[in-house]
Each structure stands twice: as C-alpha cells, then as structure tokens.
Design an enzyme around this catalytic site. Structure first.
Site, PDB file in Angstrom:
ATOM      1  N   THR A 165       0.893  -1.367  -0.120  1.00 27.80           N
ATOM      2  CA  THR A 165      -0.122  -0.102   0.073  1.00 27.80           C
ATOM      3  C   THR A 165       0.912   1.322   0.084  1.00 27.80           C
ATOM      4  O   THR A 165       2.133   1.134   0.386  1.00 27.80           O
ATOM      5  CB  THR A 165      -0.845  -0.159   1.362  1.00 27.80           C
ATOM      6  N   GLY A 195      -9.051  -4.406   2.559  1.00 26.08           N
ATOM      7  CA  GLY A 195      -8.212  -4.225   3.615  1.00 26.08           C
ATOM      8  C   GLY A 195      -8.259  -2.833   4.421  1.00 26.08           C
ATOM      9  O   GLY A 195      -9.603  -2.432   4.405  1.00 26.08           O
ATOM     10  N   THR A 216       0.526   0.410   6.969  1.00 24.17           N
ATOM     11  CA  THR A 216       0.619  -0.854   5.661  1.00 24.17           C
ATOM     12  C   THR A 216       0.910  -1.801   6.207  1.00 24.17           C
ATOM     13  O   THR A 216       0.862  -2.242   7.425  1.00 24.17           O
ATOM     14  CB  THR A 216       1.822  -0.284   4.918  1.00 24.17           C
ATOM     15  N   GLY A 217       0.827  -2.925   5.175  1.00 24.83           N
ATOM     16  CA  GLY A 217       0.866  -4.336   5.709  1.00 24.83           C
ATOM     17  C   GLY A 217      -0.474  -5.080   5.789  1.00 24.83           C
ATOM     18  O   GLY A 217      -1.317  -4.721   4.968  1.00 24.83           O
TER      19      GLY A 217
HETATM   20  N1  GLY Z   1      -2.896  -2.661   4.290  1.00 33.07           N
HETATM   21  C1  GLY Z   1      -3.446  -2.836   3.049  1.00 33.07           C
HETATM   22  C2  GLY Z   1      -4.199  -3.982   2.793  1.00 33.07           C
HETATM   23  O1  GLY Z   1      -4.320  -4.755   3.882  1.00 33.07           O
HETATM   24  O2  GLY Z   1      -4.750  -4.274   1.913  1.00 33.07           O
END
Ligand code: GLY
Length: 324
Positions: A165, A195, A216-217
């Site tokens: 992301t 997400g 992020t992640g």
């Molecule tokens: N952090 C972005 C997602 O899980 O889609």
C-alpha cells in the site's frame, strides 16, 4: 510542516513536500503525491500495475481524511479507474457519505468524470496466469470462474509480495493534519476483500488537534485492532507519539488466531514529532520523511519490533514462483 510516507511513496513524496513548502493545503498535497504513486507501475500494490484478485481483476481501495473537519472519503473494491485517491477525495467533497464500495463507487467515479483505465498491467496479467496454471485444478479450470474460491484464497499471495500500500500523513503550514492511502490490496485476494486502507480508523486516521496515523501491511490486523484511531486516541489521552505507537503495538500482541503478519505503523503528532514501527518487519524496511528546511525527502529505517515468533513466510514460495 511534516510529511511521512511509506517506502512505496517514493515517487510521490517529493511533490507533496514541495506543495507543503509552498503553503498548499495538506489534503491537496497528499492527494497529488498519492496520484503519482498510483501512476507508478513499478509499485505493484497501488493503482495500475497493482496485483489482481483471485479472478484476475484489479480492485482498488483508497481514502483521505481531513483532520480539521474530521471528514473522510473512501472507496473500496473500485475497478476501472486510474486514481482511486481522487475518487475518495470527491466522496469527501461531494457526498454526505464517507465510504463507497464496488459498483456504487464505480458509478460515482463515472458520474464525476474520473479517468478510466485498464488497471491490469501486462506483468500482473502474466503473474496471475502463472498462478492460475500452477494452482487451479483441471476440473476447476473447466468451470472457471464458477468454482468455490475459498480454497484458492489459502494459496493467496503474502500481502508483502509487491511491498505495499502507499500511505501519506502530513501536517501543513496551517497546522491541518491529514492522511491518505491507496492500494490494490492483497495480491490474489478473495474478490471483495477490503483491507484497512479504505477503513478509516484502521488503516488511517487524522485529527488536527492531536496527530495522525497510517498503516501498511496486513490490513486484517489493523482492522481488528483499530490501530490508526487507537494511536490518535492514545495521543488525545496524553501519550507522546512514541508511547501511543507502543500501545498500539501492545494491542496487536493481543490478537489471537487469524492472519498474523507484518504491519508498519506510521504516526505524527501536532508538533511535528513522529514514529514509524515495523511490527514483525524485516531489516531494510524504511519510510520517507520530509520537514520544512529539508531540501528533499529522505529515507529512514523503520524501528523493527517482533510480536510473533511465527513471522509469516508460508507464501514466500508463491511469491517467488508467480512474480519471477
Ligand atoms: N494494508 C493494505 C491492505 O491490507 O490491503
């Protein structure tokens, strides 16, 4: 003034920093920076060039938040439009709603004249085809796509496959604090999976009175922990940005079961302090930082904090096979 983006923000953060230096509104600066990342096909989990879902379709999520009005705009599962962050911005500007998804988001994007785009780049199409040829049974190939997708979801690709992301958080010259996110999400995700990027409070939150946070992640984790809102709320309760992030990491330690993977928490306060922590992160994880007086944004290493013994490596093989 300050702006932070994650590693994937590299192609956009110089423009954001320059606009902030010129006194432009934080929301405009963050949107402009994220649009550049969305245009950068080398970034494999944002905009065109992002990884597709199990059906080979690119579904984009994005959000913005204005920490002064506490207005937000977000889109989830948007297909066929080049700049989801700008569609999210227009949700904020034009609608009495905060989040649009799927067909409704696409309808709105068309209605406002957002730029249309075939989001599936050649490298993504080829990678998806390699996955399909290797993983989908002969029986299912004959009936595709009318087959149960659940079993293939477990073969889905690690969220870290294309790195990540993109997230931006900024404090502008007028002390407005803002956030923005954009992603194609988890490669080979179940269609319709959102997400944390479009979920305000999980993947991002901004409040000009206190600060901002963006993650992020593995969005599954920050949705469960309400991470971005929690960090800002901890600052409201009197914690420093350092302590607030620490507490959000402690919240993640409480997660049991489900997907435990990598999350990077980026946070700023209203005085220009910041902290970036990579939970279960790997060496080399870094972010971009700019504050007034600096010539250009610079890369800085994120702090690494391990909360899980079983750092998820299970899908690494898939990553190697399908992206080569
Ligand atoms: N952090 C972005 C997602 O899980 O889609």
């Amino acid at each position: 003034m300050i702006v932070i983006s994650n590693n994937e923000g590299k192609s956009g953060i110089p423009a954001t920093a320059s606009m902030l230096a010129q006194g432009k509104p934080g929301l405009d600066a963050v949107e402009a920076g994220i649009r550049l990342v969305e245009d950068d096909e080398e970034v494999r989990t944002v905009g065109r060039g992002g990884w597709p879902n199990l059906l080979g379709e690119v579904e984009l999520d994005a959000s913005v938040m204005d920490g002064t009005s506490l207005r937000t705009g977000a889109v989830g599962g948007l297909q066929g439009f080049r700049h989801p962050v700008s569609v999210a911005r227009e949700v904020l500007e034009r609608l009495p709603h905060e989040l649009l998804i799927g067909a409704g988001a696409a309808r709105f994007a068309a209605e406002i004249g957002a730029e249309q785009c075939d989001l599936l780049a050649d490298h993504s199409r080829a990678a998806w085809q390699r996955w399909f040829d290797a993983e989908v049974s002969e029986a299912d190939r004959g009936n595709w796509p009318d087959v149960p997708l659940t079993r293939y979801c477990h073969n889905a690709v690690d969220p870290e496959i294309g790195k990540d992301t993109t997230v931006f958080i900024a404090l502008d010259a007028n002390r407005n604090i803002v956030s923005g996110t954009s992603t194609s999400g988890w490669g080979w995700k179940y269609p319709g999976r959102l997400g944390d990027s479009p979920v305000i409070g999980a993947g991002s939150y901004a409040d000009s009175r206190y600060g901002a946070c963006a993650c992020t992640g593995a969005g599954e984790m920050t949705i469960r922990a309400g991470t971005a809102r929690a960090v800002v709320l901890y600052m409201k309760m009197g914690m420093s940005v350092e302590r607030a992030v620490e507490e959000a990491v402690n919240d993640m330690r409480a997660l049991k079961g489900g997907l435990i993977n990598r999350v990077t928490i980026h946070a700023i306060d209203n005085r220009g302090n910041h902290r970036v922590v990579a939970v279960n992160g790997l060496p080399g994880n870094h972010y971009w930082f700019w504050t007034d007086g600096m010539q250009a944004p610079e890369a800085r290493p994120a702090e690494l904090i391990q909360i899980s013994e079983r750092a998820p490596q299970a899908k690494k093989i898939a990553m190697t096979v399908y992206t080569a």
